[in-house]
Design an enzyme around this catalytic site. Structure first.
Site, PDB file in Angstrom:
ATOM      1  N   GLU A 281       1.019  -1.222  -0.121  1.00 47.40           N
ATOM      2  CA  GLU A 281       0.146   0.160  -0.018  1.00 47.40           C
ATOM      3  C   GLU A 281       0.954   1.296  -0.028  1.00 47.40           C
ATOM      4  O   GLU A 281       0.650   2.290  -0.564  1.00 47.40           O
ATOM      5  CB  GLU A 281      -1.019   0.004   1.143  1.00 47.40           C
ATOM      6  CG  GLU A 281      -2.023  -1.061   1.249  1.00 47.40           C
ATOM      7  CD  GLU A 281      -2.962  -1.147   0.014  1.00 47.40           C
ATOM      8  OE1 GLU A 281      -3.159  -0.057  -0.471  1.00 47.40           O
ATOM      9  OE2 GLU A 281      -3.249  -2.022  -0.558  1.00 47.40           O
ATOM     10  N   ASP A 364       3.983  -3.929  -5.874  1.00 44.70           N
ATOM     11  CA  ASP A 364       4.475  -5.097  -5.589  1.00 44.70           C
ATOM     12  C   ASP A 364       6.117  -5.141  -5.435  1.00 44.70           C
ATOM     13  O   ASP A 364       6.737  -5.353  -4.502  1.00 44.70           O
ATOM     14  CB  ASP A 364       4.056  -6.153  -6.217  1.00 44.70           C
ATOM     15  CG  ASP A 364       2.558  -6.922  -5.996  1.00 44.70           C
ATOM     16  OD1 ASP A 364       2.022  -6.497  -5.000  1.00 44.70           O
ATOM     17  OD2 ASP A 364       2.351  -7.632  -6.799  1.00 44.70           O
TER      18      ASP A 364
END
Ligand SMILES: [Zn+2]
Length: 418
Positions: A281, A364
């Site tokens: 996030e 990611d």
């Protein structure tokens, strides 16, 4: 253009969009069913055949409901436009409110909103108390569902109606360039919503408690310091009141950023996995994905508002969508536009999805640099399993609708990074 030509164009666009959506959903159902009996090799050790079958059945059940929903939705749009439904609502309300008045416009749009909500309600109910319940995800009681409905209706009335009135007023009072004023108003409203959502709206629906787990807190704070990220607190949200699905998110911006974990996420993941999910996030923040999205959406909405301004000057726009030129006004134009536009913008769906999937890969990769890639891979596998997300989506369906890359691709990239 003649009204008849525009009617035909619109009908063709609506039919093509529906056809494309049905074909894509049929492909998704077929693909998921064809792979139901074997867990894909990268997940063979972490996901049981039983969980894999459950994910397949869950995906198919939602797709089947989506198929009916798409068909009814298209029928509803056609009934309101070419079928004369909007004209009928317009005339009916003219008995109570003066035609062309602000009150008439707000009532028209509110009536349309209520009608759309009523059409969707059976689907929403079946989704929650049928499918989600059958697969063990629903934790919502009918009482809580009703309470949510009441709160949503109150918000719609308190916030939605004044916003509609303001937009209609700007459209009528600002002359030729109204679209610029409406756009500025819309931007301001969205920024305001970003500020008031976490502090005033979200607490109406959920309870937020400061994260109490000291070990996890220390771990998260170390990650935030490492990433150079400031936040106004770590909160746990009682997502388990409504659903067993887990998640984590950020709200607000500037120094008012809050980090919110669903309690269901904390139950499922080990501390290092929670940290990796949070790092993902943070990756979205680091790469400014939210601002990039907002900029593109803002630019697109400016273009779309300008286009509406132009269409309002064309008699064929109203007549071609089933409204008599005598009833043409700002509220009717806005309603027709909202109904017809999605039939023309569907081809842009894969572009937006592609862009979103690129952002997921970037986030990611960021998480893999800030924490251990293996922890994020493990967390994702658990979340895919516990949320019964399919591991074997149809590639074409996925390219249109999936905001996140297929599980196999994400996990493969993370495993090669660790
Ligand atoms: Zn993400």
């Amino acid at each position: 253009m003649s009204p008849e030509t525009f009617s035909s164009l619109f009908l063709a666009a609506a039919a093509l969009t529906l056809f494309a959506r049905l074909v894509l959903m049929k492909r998704q159902i077929g693909h998921v069913r064809a792979h139901r009996e074997a867990v894909p090799p990268p997940f063979a050790e972490s996901i049981s055949l039983e969980s894999h079958r459950k994910a397949a059945d869950y995906t198919v059940a939602r797709m089947q409901l989506g198929t009916i929903d798409a068909a009814i939705g298209t029928a509803y749009v056609l009934a309101l436009t070419l079928g004369g439904g909007l004209q009928a609502i317009h005339d009916l309300l003219a008995g109570t409110f003066a035609t062309g008045s602000l009150a008439h416009g707000v009532a028209l749009l509110a009536a349309l909103g209520i009608a759309g909500w009523a059409i969707e309600l059976p689907f929403a109910l079946y989704r929650t108390f049928g499918i989600e319940k059958r697969f063990g995800f629903n934790r919502m009681t009918p009482g809580l569902y009703l309470a949510d409905l009441a709160r949503e209706a109150m918000l719609a009335a308190l916030i939605g109606l004044p916003v509609l009135a303001a937009v209609l007023w700007l459209m009528g009072a600002m002359g030729e360039r109204w679209w610029l004023w409406v756009w500025l108003f819309w931007l301001a409203f969205n920024l305001l919503a970003l500020f008031i959502w976490p502090t005033f709206i979200a607490p109406l629906f959920n309870k937020f408690t400061p994260l109490a787990d000291e070990a996890l807190k220390a771990r998260v704070e170390a990650l935030l310091a490492r990433c150079g990220f400031r936040s106004r607190g770590l909160f746990v949200m009682d997502g388990s009141r409504r659903s067993a699905h887990g998640n984590a998110y950020f709200t607000g911006f500037g120094a008012a950023k809050r980090i919110v974990f669903f309690d269901t996420l904390l139950e499922k993941l080990r501390p290092e996995e929670v940290e990796a999910v949070l790092a993902h996030e943070l990756g979205h923040f680091h790469h400014r994905h939210i601002w990039k999205r907002l900029s593109v959406i803002s630019a697109a909405s400016l273009g779309l508002l300008w286009l509406l301004g132009w269409l309002m000057g064309q008699a064929w726009f109203f007549a071609g969508l089933g409204v008599s030129p005598a009833s043409a006004g700002t509220a009717v134009a806005l309603a027709l536009y909202a109904l017809a536009l999605p039939c023309f913008t569907f081809p842009a769906a894969p572009l937006m999805s592609y862009w979103s999937r690129m952002h997921e890969f970037e986030a990611d990769a960021y998480a893999a640099r800030q924490t251990r890639a293996a922890d994020l891979a493990q967390a994702l596998v658990k979340l895919y399993r516990d949320n019964a997300s399919t591991l074997t989506p149809d590639p074409l369906y996925s390219s249109f609708f999936d905001s996140h890359p297929p599980a196999a691709l994400r996990v493969a990239r993370l495993r090669s990074a660790s």
